[in-house]
Design a protein around this motif. Structure first.
Motif, mmCIF file in Angstrom:
data_model
loop_
_atom_site.group_PDB
_atom_site.id
_atom_site.type_symbol
_atom_site.label_atom_id
_atom_site.label_comp_id
_atom_site.label_asym_id
_atom_site.label_seq_id
_atom_site.Cartn_x
_atom_site.Cartn_y
_atom_site.Cartn_z
ATOM 1 N N VAL A 113 -0.941 -1.475 -7.428
ATOM 2 C CA VAL A 113 0.138 -0.950 -5.686
ATOM 3 C C VAL A 113 -1.525 -0.317 -5.433
ATOM 4 N N LYS A 114 -1.876 -0.968 -4.808
ATOM 5 C CA LYS A 114 -3.187 -0.172 -3.803
ATOM 6 C C LYS A 114 -2.828 1.551 -2.996
ATOM 7 N N VAL A 115 -3.090 2.230 -3.782
ATOM 8 C CA VAL A 115 -3.131 3.954 -3.337
ATOM 9 C C VAL A 115 -4.420 5.101 -2.609
ATOM 10 N N ASN A 116 -4.267 5.180 -1.968
ATOM 11 C CA ASN A 116 -5.236 6.299 -0.935
ATOM 12 C C ASN A 116 -4.513 7.801 -0.333
ATOM 13 N N SER A 117 -5.012 8.955 -0.182
ATOM 14 C CA SER A 117 -5.063 10.106 0.120
ATOM 15 C C SER A 117 -5.804 10.122 1.881
ATOM 16 N N PHE A 118 -5.558 11.131 2.185
ATOM 17 C CA PHE A 118 -5.917 11.419 3.784
ATOM 18 C C PHE A 118 -6.208 13.012 3.709
ATOM 19 N N LYS A 119 -6.095 13.262 2.748
ATOM 20 C CA LYS A 119 -5.931 14.898 2.468
ATOM 21 C C LYS A 119 -7.557 15.655 2.203
ATOM 22 N N GLY A 120 -8.360 14.402 1.654
ATOM 23 C CA GLY A 120 -9.974 14.821 1.131
ATOM 24 C C GLY A 120 -11.133 14.784 2.860
ATOM 25 N N THR A 128 -9.409 7.259 -0.987
ATOM 26 C CA THR A 128 -9.541 8.932 -0.323
ATOM 27 C C THR A 128 -10.556 9.730 -1.574
ATOM 28 N N LYS A 129 -11.084 9.944 0.306
ATOM 29 C CA LYS A 129 -12.583 10.849 0.511
ATOM 30 C C LYS A 129 -12.420 12.244 -1.652
ATOM 31 N N ASN A 130 -13.786 12.051 -1.986
ATOM 32 C CA ASN A 130 -13.985 12.691 -2.728
ATOM 33 C C ASN A 130 -13.578 12.406 -4.119
ATOM 34 N N LEU A 131 -12.567 11.425 -4.406
ATOM 35 C CA LEU A 131 -12.313 10.769 -5.555
ATOM 36 C C LEU A 131 -13.189 9.706 -6.819
ATOM 37 N N PHE A 142 0.547 -1.244 0.162
ATOM 38 C CA PHE A 142 0.076 -0.104 0.016
ATOM 39 C C PHE A 142 0.519 1.089 -0.258
ATOM 40 N N VAL A 143 -0.100 1.659 -1.135
ATOM 41 C CA VAL A 143 0.763 4.119 -0.428
ATOM 42 C C VAL A 143 -0.100 4.882 0.157
ATOM 43 N N ASN A 144 0.087 5.561 0.525
ATOM 44 C CA ASN A 144 -0.072 6.007 1.513
ATOM 45 C C ASN A 144 0.391 7.416 1.060
ATOM 46 N N ALA A 145 -0.375 8.237 0.128
ATOM 47 C CA ALA A 145 0.515 9.079 -0.793
ATOM 48 C C ALA A 145 -0.119 10.876 -0.102
ATOM 49 N N HIS A 146 1.275 11.558 0.151
ATOM 50 C CA HIS A 146 0.922 12.985 0.438
ATOM 51 C C HIS A 146 -0.306 13.381 -0.518
ATOM 52 N N ALA A 147 -0.568 13.661 -1.253
ATOM 53 C CA ALA A 147 -1.751 14.021 -2.192
ATOM 54 C C ALA A 147 -2.446 15.018 -2.343
#
Length: 407
Positions: A326-333, A362-365, A299-304
């Motif tokens: 690879v699974k990817v998400n961001s918590f900024k949303g 990723t919220k709002n994706l 898993f990759v947690n992106a800066h995004a």
């Protein structure tokens, strides 16, 4: 080859957080798992007609009464956040008070802007004599670390590393390196930040903030999405308790994860625009230092942050290293961009995903953007086993960090 073979393993045994979801790691976890909304319109931004963005995510009122007054008067809001996060991390690590020789690695993007403005107003108005000593103690570059260290009697090596949006992860990496080198056996580390409308205004000048969703704040921060239009400023504090594995095992501490490696590099071409190549080098270096290959990362947690250039560059870099699987998400949303606290708060969330066998979206994706690389973006909560995870933090100014954690 794992170049860490001759160094002690560094493990995580405590977590502490203050976020727009509230005080405590529990509030952070619940907010993220439920996909709760915390981004809102900001009254001060309404008055700034030339600033397009009108939204942010802020920490709601905190009861400061439990902090002794003699300590509280030297604390800005970001120091208060750090005080509560530090107490929580210590308690989870099994300590009622800071152990002897505990290291402290914590910084922020800026110090308290609101206090700075008050001091400047008094000085420029010809009343410098009205500036209080306590105000000066709130605006030093290392103020949060200094006053929290004093309040909690943290007496080991201390560093207030500042690397803008990468500050939290940067200090975690420094702390892990300090433990491996023998500088300290245990360390509290992360980042803290307090919101001021100037944050939003400055990023707005750079055309980096979201403004199309001012009337729908919860939808405003959209990492990797086709409709993304910029970041949303936020605040909070995240702190982790790190220590040598042998020490944690000897005292029966619960181990939450291992820091497998840390890498950092600097973008040299442009101070504001990120480079996919430099990001790729940073991630690859973290893999090399851990003796891992791309296939070892689940898993990759992106800066995004939901900026146009940043998300496109980071997704391209991730694709170059890991391909499309690879699974990817961001918590900024969910949280907005908590600046200096981002890397630490988001790593805390990653550790919970690892423990619970869950991949958070990723919220709002809603629709992945054509200018973002074809990755396996997590768009809904799902059960997923994460054994090894890579966390990115990439800062304005070109400071890049990648950190790998293992179960």
């Amino acid at each position: 080859m794992d170049i860490r073979a001759n160094f002690p393993k560094v493990v995580i045994t405590g977590l502490g957080a203050v976020s727009p979801y509230g005080v405590g790691v529990g509030a952070l976890k619940n907010g993220l798992y439920e996909g709760a909304d915390c981004i809102h319109r900001v009254e001060e931004l309404e008055k700034l007609s030339l600033v397009k963005t009108k939204v942010a995510a802020t920490v709601q009122e905190i009861d400061y009464s439990s902090i002794p007054r003699q300590r509280r008067r030297s604390m800005s809001r970001m120091s208060v956040y750090a005080y509560y996060a530090a107490q929580e991390a210590l308690a989870q690590a099994g300590y009622a008070q800071a152990p002897e020789g505990l290291g402290f690695f914590m910084g922020s993007t800026l110090n308290s802007i609101s206090v700075w403005l008050d001091v400047c107003t008094q000085c420029l108005g010809g009343h410098a004599e009205l500036v209080k000593t306590s105000s000066f103690l709130q605006i030093m570059n290392h103020s949060p670390q200094a006053v929290v260290g004093q309040a909690l009697k943290i007496n080991g090596p201390s560093f207030a590393g500042a690397a803008a949006c990468a500050t939290g992860l940067f200090n975690i990496g420094l702390a892990a390196s300090a433990i491996q080198s023998g500088l300290t056996a245990q360390a509290l580390c992360g980042g803290t930040e307090e919101y001021h409308p100037m944050f939003s205004a400055c990023f707005d000048i750079m055309q980096a903030t979201s403004h199309r969703f001012n009337d729908q704040p919860a939808l405003s921060c959209r990492p990797f999405d086709a409709q993304r239009d910029g970041l949303v400023c936020s605040e909070g504090c995240g702190l982790l308790f790190l220590e040598r594995e042998d020490l944690a095992l000897a005292r029966g501490a619960r181990i939450l994860g291992e820091v497998a490696s840390f890498s950092s590099n600097t973008e040299t071409e442009n101070i504001a625009n990120p480079s996919a190549q430099t990001m790729r080098f940073c991630m690859q270096s973290a893999l090399d230092k851990a003796g891992l290959t791309a296939k070892d990362i689940d898993f990759v947690n992106a800066h995004a942050t939901a900026t146009l250039a940043g998300d496109a560059a980071e997704s391209a870099a991730i694709h170059q290293v890991f391909g499309s699987s690879v699974k990817v998400n961001s918590f900024k949303g969910h949280l907005g961009h908590t600046m200096g606290a981002a890397g630490a708060l988001e790593l805390i969330a990653c550790l919970h995903m690892m423990q619970d066998g869950v991949a958070l979206p990723t919220k709002n994706l809603q629709t992945p953007a054509p200018d973002c690389a074809p990755l396996d973006y997590v768009r809904q909560k799902e059960n997923f086993t994460i054994r090894t995870l890579l966390k990115n933090s990439f800062a304005i100014g070109g400071n890049n960090c990648s950190l790998i954690v293992r179960r």
